[in-house]
Design a protein around this motif. Structure first.
Motif, mmCIF file in Angstrom:
data_model
loop_
_atom_site.group_PDB
_atom_site.id
_atom_site.type_symbol
_atom_site.label_atom_id
_atom_site.label_comp_id
_atom_site.label_asym_id
_atom_site.label_seq_id
_atom_site.Cartn_x
_atom_site.Cartn_y
_atom_site.Cartn_z
ATOM 1 N N SER A 192 -12.608 -17.358 7.528
ATOM 2 C CA SER A 192 -12.742 -17.169 6.085
ATOM 3 C C SER A 192 -14.175 -17.441 5.648
ATOM 4 C CB SER A 192 -11.803 -18.127 5.349
ATOM 5 O OG SER A 192 -12.169 -19.463 5.629
ATOM 6 N N ALA A 193 -14.453 -17.073 4.406
ATOM 7 C CA ALA A 193 -15.740 -17.377 3.775
ATOM 8 C C ALA A 193 -15.498 -17.576 2.288
ATOM 9 C CB ALA A 193 -16.748 -16.254 4.003
ATOM 10 N N GLN A 217 -11.069 -13.258 6.563
ATOM 11 C CA GLN A 217 -12.099 -12.575 7.348
ATOM 12 C C GLN A 217 -12.104 -11.071 7.096
ATOM 13 O OE1 GLN A 217 -10.720 -10.771 10.272
ATOM 14 N NE2 GLN A 217 -12.715 -9.867 10.625
ATOM 15 N N LYS A 218 -10.959 -10.465 6.989
ATOM 16 C CA LYS A 218 -10.836 -9.009 6.818
ATOM 17 C C LYS A 218 -11.602 -8.497 5.591
ATOM 18 C CE LYS A 218 -7.317 -5.615 5.731
ATOM 19 N NZ LYS A 218 -5.932 -5.386 5.433
ATOM 20 N N ILE A 219 -11.681 -9.298 4.554
ATOM 21 C CA ILE A 219 -12.260 -8.867 3.287
ATOM 22 C C ILE A 219 -13.775 -9.111 3.197
ATOM 23 C CG2 ILE A 219 -12.226 -9.364 0.793
ATOM 24 C CD1 ILE A 219 -9.260 -9.883 1.034
ATOM 25 N N VAL A 220 -14.272 -10.089 3.921
ATOM 26 C CA VAL A 220 -15.644 -10.565 3.731
ATOM 27 C C VAL A 220 -16.688 -9.476 3.944
ATOM 28 C CG1 VAL A 220 -17.380 -12.214 4.547
ATOM 29 C CG2 VAL A 220 -15.014 -12.950 4.215
ATOM 30 N N LEU A 251 -13.360 0.194 -0.296
ATOM 31 C CA LEU A 251 -13.120 -1.201 -0.639
ATOM 32 C C LEU A 251 -11.703 -1.387 -1.170
ATOM 33 C CD1 LEU A 251 -14.215 -4.086 -0.900
ATOM 34 C CD2 LEU A 251 -14.965 -3.484 -3.205
ATOM 35 N N ALA A 252 -11.277 -0.484 -2.042
ATOM 36 C CA ALA A 252 -9.925 -0.580 -2.595
ATOM 37 C C ALA A 252 -8.884 -0.515 -1.480
ATOM 38 C CB ALA A 252 -9.694 0.532 -3.608
ATOM 39 N N ALA A 253 -9.078 0.376 -0.520
ATOM 40 C CA ALA A 253 -8.137 0.491 0.590
ATOM 41 C C ALA A 253 -8.163 -0.768 1.452
ATOM 42 C CB ALA A 253 -8.472 1.715 1.437
ATOM 43 N N GLU A 254 -9.341 -1.277 1.726
ATOM 44 C CA GLU A 254 -9.476 -2.479 2.555
ATOM 45 C C GLU A 254 -8.847 -3.702 1.889
ATOM 46 O OE1 GLU A 254 -10.643 -4.529 5.965
ATOM 47 O OE2 GLU A 254 -10.843 -2.394 5.603
ATOM 48 N N LEU A 255 -8.975 -3.774 0.571
ATOM 49 C CA LEU A 255 -8.447 -4.917 -0.165
ATOM 50 C C LEU A 255 -6.987 -4.747 -0.554
ATOM 51 C CD1 LEU A 255 -11.396 -5.628 -2.632
ATOM 52 C CD2 LEU A 255 -10.894 -6.765 -0.480
ATOM 53 N N ASN A 256 -6.443 -3.562 -0.283
ATOM 54 C CA ASN A 256 -5.087 -3.262 -0.717
ATOM 55 C C ASN A 256 -4.974 -3.491 -2.226
ATOM 56 O OD1 ASN A 256 -2.484 -2.374 -0.368
ATOM 57 N ND2 ASN A 256 -1.667 -4.412 0.017
ATOM 58 N N ALA A 294 -7.550 -7.216 -6.212
ATOM 59 C CA ALA A 294 -6.922 -7.272 -4.894
ATOM 60 C C ALA A 294 -5.886 -8.368 -4.872
ATOM 61 C CB ALA A 294 -7.974 -7.543 -3.836
ATOM 62 N N THR A 295 -4.973 -8.237 -3.955
ATOM 63 C CA THR A 295 -4.015 -9.307 -3.688
ATOM 64 C C THR A 295 -4.287 -9.810 -2.286
ATOM 65 O OG1 THR A 295 -2.368 -8.300 -5.143
ATOM 66 C CG2 THR A 295 -1.577 -9.918 -3.541
ATOM 67 N N ILE A 296 -4.630 -11.073 -2.211
ATOM 68 C CA ILE A 296 -4.939 -11.690 -0.919
ATOM 69 C C ILE A 296 -3.641 -12.296 -0.408
ATOM 70 C CG2 ILE A 296 -6.301 -13.432 0.241
ATOM 71 C CD1 ILE A 296 -8.408 -13.086 -1.966
ATOM 72 N N THR A 297 -3.070 -11.637 0.603
ATOM 73 C CA THR A 297 -1.777 -12.083 1.098
ATOM 74 C C THR A 297 -1.886 -13.084 2.248
ATOM 75 O OG1 THR A 297 -1.680 -10.120 2.497
ATOM 76 C CG2 THR A 297 -0.569 -10.018 0.369
ATOM 77 N N SER A 298 -2.959 -13.009 3.006
ATOM 78 C CA SER A 298 -3.111 -13.943 4.125
ATOM 79 C C SER A 298 -4.192 -14.958 3.795
ATOM 80 C CB SER A 298 -3.452 -13.196 5.407
ATOM 81 O OG SER A 298 -4.637 -12.452 5.231
ATOM 82 N N LEU A 299 -3.835 -15.918 2.978
ATOM 83 C CA LEU A 299 -4.793 -16.933 2.561
ATOM 84 C C LEU A 299 -5.122 -17.855 3.726
ATOM 85 C CD1 LEU A 299 -3.279 -17.833 -0.892
ATOM 86 C CD2 LEU A 299 -5.287 -16.459 -0.431
ATOM 87 N N PRO A 300 -6.437 -18.160 3.904
ATOM 88 C CA PRO A 300 -6.816 -19.072 4.982
ATOM 89 C C PRO A 300 -6.403 -20.502 4.680
ATOM 90 C CG PRO A 300 -8.769 -18.157 3.882
ATOM 91 C CD PRO A 300 -7.555 -17.619 3.195
#
Length: 190
Positions: A59-60, A89-92, A161-166, A184-190
């Motif tokens: 994460s960052a 990590q996926k979003i950074v 970006l929209a696709a990557e962030l869902n 965006a909705t962050i579903t996998s929170l670190p």
């Protein structure tokens, strides 16, 4: 130690790709601007990887991502505010690259292209739902006209970006300043 070695190897790959781009296109005067833009984009991704390395590649911090993206510009031209958020990590890398593109366009055509322009970057985060909303708002720059064509940066922000962030991402070319809204909705929170 393994993470340190991986980080070192990733940095070497970025440096090699930049060298290949320079050498491949060095003789083509028309390509020099493209090479410069490519190097800047690759550098933005490398900086995102630096932030991820600090977070053990998991994460960052969103504020660190924003501050890194605006670091090439005078800090007094920005108002940055938002809740503490750890980004997966996926979003950074995607968000870093999008912010880089917004900054580049602001420097060329928008609020950073004159002496008085400012940019407000704010975000909110709802821990319960994982909903993130980030707004990039330019003001006091030259009058904004909608672009006649969509470049890499616009396509990256609005589609990739929209696709990557869902989520969704929009750029409004308001005459008083560009406004980019990212949800965006962050579903996998670190």
């Amino acid at each position: 130690m393994l993470i340190g070695e991986l980080h070192h190897r990733v940095k070497n790959v970025f440096a090699t790709v930049m060298a290949i781009a320079r050498q491949t296109l060095a003789k083509d005067a028309e390509a020099s601007g493209a090479v410069t833009a490519f190097e800047a984009r690759l550098s933005a991704m490398a900086h995102a990887h630096d932030l991820l390395a600090e977070g053990h590649w998991q994460s960052a911090d969103l504020k660190a991502v924003v501050e890194q993206a605006i670091a090439p510009y005078p800090s007094e031209r920005f108002d940055v505010s938002g809740d503490p958020v750890l980004l997966p990590q996926k979003i950074v890398a995607s968000l870093s690259l999008a912010l880089h593109e917004l900054g580049t366009n602001a420097a060329k055509y928008g609020a950073l292209s004159n002496a008085t322009g400012r940019i407000a970057i704010s975000w909110s985060f709802a821990k319960e739902t994982g909903d993130l909303r980030l707004v990039w708002r330019e003001m006091d720059g030259p009058e904004v006209l909608p672009p006649t064509r969509k470049g890499f940066g616009s396509r990256l922000v609005e589609r990739l970006l929209a696709a990557e962030l869902n989520g969704k991402s929009t750029i409004a070319y308001d005459p008083s300043g560009v406004i980019c809204e990212i949800e965006a909705t962050i579903t996998s929170l670190p």
